[in-house]
Design an enzyme around this catalytic site. Sequence first.
Site, PDB file in Angstrom:
ATOM      1  N   LYS A 186     -12.755  33.856 -29.305  1.00 16.52           N
ATOM      2  CA  LYS A 186     -12.827  32.455 -28.840  1.00 16.52           C
ATOM      3  C   LYS A 186     -12.370  32.428 -27.386  1.00 16.52           C
ATOM      4  O   LYS A 186     -11.183  32.485 -27.091  1.00 16.52           O
ATOM      5  CB  LYS A 186     -11.911  31.567 -29.691  1.00 16.52           C
ATOM      6  CG  LYS A 186     -12.338  30.157 -29.816  1.00 16.52           C
ATOM      7  CD  LYS A 186     -12.042  29.126 -28.811  1.00 16.52           C
ATOM      8  CE  LYS A 186     -10.819  28.915 -28.040  1.00 16.52           C
ATOM      9  NZ  LYS A 186     -11.146  28.196 -26.757  1.00 16.52           N
ATOM     10  N   GLU A 262       0.052  38.057 -25.101  1.00 13.28           N
ATOM     11  CA  GLU A 262       0.344  38.243 -23.672  1.00 13.28           C
ATOM     12  C   GLU A 262       0.486  36.852 -23.074  1.00 13.28           C
ATOM     13  O   GLU A 262      -0.472  36.099 -22.986  1.00 13.28           O
ATOM     14  CB  GLU A 262      -0.733  39.060 -22.962  1.00 13.28           C
ATOM     15  CG  GLU A 262      -0.203  39.499 -21.591  1.00 13.28           C
ATOM     16  CD  GLU A 262      -1.204  40.260 -20.739  1.00 13.28           C
ATOM     17  OE1 GLU A 262      -2.094  40.907 -21.289  1.00 13.28           O
ATOM     18  OE2 GLU A 262      -1.062  40.171 -19.507  1.00 13.28           O
ATOM     19  N   CYS A 296      -1.180  35.946 -14.685  1.00 16.05           N
ATOM     20  CA  CYS A 296       0.087  36.066 -15.416  1.00 16.05           C
ATOM     21  C   CYS A 296       1.045  37.034 -14.717  1.00 16.05           C
ATOM     22  O   CYS A 296       2.250  36.904 -14.843  1.00 16.05           O
ATOM     23  CB  CYS A 296      -0.159  36.460 -16.866  1.00 16.05           C
ATOM     24  SG  CYS A 296      -1.155  37.923 -17.047  1.00 16.05           S
ATOM     25  N   GLU A 394       6.790  28.824 -14.962  1.00 14.51           N
ATOM     26  CA  GLU A 394       5.549  29.466 -14.521  1.00 14.51           C
ATOM     27  C   GLU A 394       4.652  28.363 -13.970  1.00 14.51           C
ATOM     28  O   GLU A 394       4.268  27.445 -14.681  1.00 14.51           O
ATOM     29  CB  GLU A 394       4.844  30.156 -15.696  1.00 14.51           C
ATOM     30  CG  GLU A 394       3.544  30.803 -15.260  1.00 14.51           C
ATOM     31  CD  GLU A 394       2.786  31.516 -16.379  1.00 14.51           C
ATOM     32  OE1 GLU A 394       2.515  30.886 -17.408  1.00 14.51           O
ATOM     33  OE2 GLU A 394       2.473  32.702 -16.211  1.00 14.51           O
TER      34      GLU A 394
END
Length: 498
Positions: A186, A262, A296, A394
């Site tokens: 997906k 992750e 990331c 983040e």
Amino acid sequence: MDQIARTLSLPETPREFGFFIDGEWRHGRELAEQRSPAHGVPVTRVARCTTDDLNDAVAAARRAFEDRSWAGISGGERAGVLLRAAEILRRRRDEVAYWEVLENGKPIAQARAEIEGCIACFETAAGAARLLHGDSFNSLGDGLFGMVLREPIGVVGLITPWNFPFLILCERVPFILASGCTMVVKPSEVTSATTLILAEILTEVGLPKGVYNVVTGPGRSVGQAMAEHADIDMLSFTGSTGMGRSCVHAAADSNFKKLGLELGGKNPIIVFADSDLEDAADAAAFGISFNTGQCCVSSSRLIVEASVADEFERLLVEKMARIRIGDPLDEATQVGAITTEAQNRTILDYIAKGRDEGARLLTGGEVLEIGAGRFIAPTLFSGVRRDMAIARDEIFGPVLSSFRFETVDEAIAIANDTVYGLAASLWTKDLDKALVVTRRVSAGRFWVNTIMAGGPEMPLGGFKQSGWGREAGVYGVEEYTQIKSVHVEIGKRKHWIG
Ligand code: NDP
């Protein structure tokens, strides 16, 4: 597609994609349209799949796993399929890069380089498919022999994000295939095109039907249903730490599926006074601006030795101001557009918070008016305190927060002052210092006197709240296997009943 590669114009009409189950293309009743983040025009339409579609895809993957058409062939045969896929990908590189640019907004030259990395993933996984093996114990005495078998875990669900739609896909799919598993993918609803193009490639190379299935649609419905699905044996999820946590709950509440996660990062780049400051400044500019900071492993916290901090920040500002930002279809562009409107708002909100909380804006901080796209100038804040939002969260954008340190211990303490542990970069000419800091900073990936270097041979993944498990390389294939201990008695049994 050669024509597009030459002219790099926008498509006249959006390209429409079906979704892919059991080797067949299906059409969605409802479609979602994606606009180019850099140009504002519609470029693709993809199906909004339902949970019934997902159930069909999982059932197809289950049948393909159970019939042994993939798990039952040799590693060498699997390697052959992966190598043929690498060949076709090499041929279709420019086309895949083009759709990646249109949906994501990244520069075309960068997208092509990423597809080269994807080809390398298929080639690496092909080698790993042949080399995957278990272990044996010849130490259990003359009466017993022990074997440790690695078996594919079964049906894998793979949820990928929008920042590197094809690269993140290819850091996983070939390794999952190498293990003998089947899968349902997906992709993010906003960047589904290249995941669907991979279905064409894998069909062409003769992957058995049902081994690679793709359902498209929103994460909150289709993604959530995948995380909860009782017939998915393992879920590999890449995205926010918040969604990773939600996958953990969903796995616990359904079938205890294994998870590979992750997640987010707030990655340090530590610069010592004895480093090559020009090199380090170039790396810091790259580390925060690459992929518009929607990465990331972006180095979003600069931790610089106080004695050179002013000089280093000056160098960095000068370099950041020279980054070529603009139309991602232009060969010369280094930084493109922000992929989604939501992400654009998030980044601008953090820039405003940085100012409000009293950090000093040294460069950037503004929206760039380039056509109809979403562009933000690479931004550097100095004098950042460790309790500020721009120090802790983040941001996932081109916003770098700068801190200063006096001692090695202080540098390590600042670097570790985060819930994340995905990556770190370190700059020094002193080998002792490099090894001490490398050992004591928590990060799944470490770069010494370089940044974001490497290839699919090396494992990827995070410490702390940056995730679970490892992707890529031999470790990445092993992640999708489970271990079975087999005990074989040699000779006549010593009887229990006398
Ligand atoms: P999400 O974590 O929401 O999205 C990542 C992926 O998860 C997408 O494929 C998304 O699908 C899917 N998803 C969304 N909701 C669910 C759900 N309930 N269950 C299962 N899957 C789901 O990230 P966002 O796109 O909202 O971005 C927000 C922040 O996440 C960013 O600012 C960044 O900090 C972080 N992020 C980190 C990434 C990384 O590489 N570590 C990648 C992307 C984001 P869909 O897009 O179709 O909704």
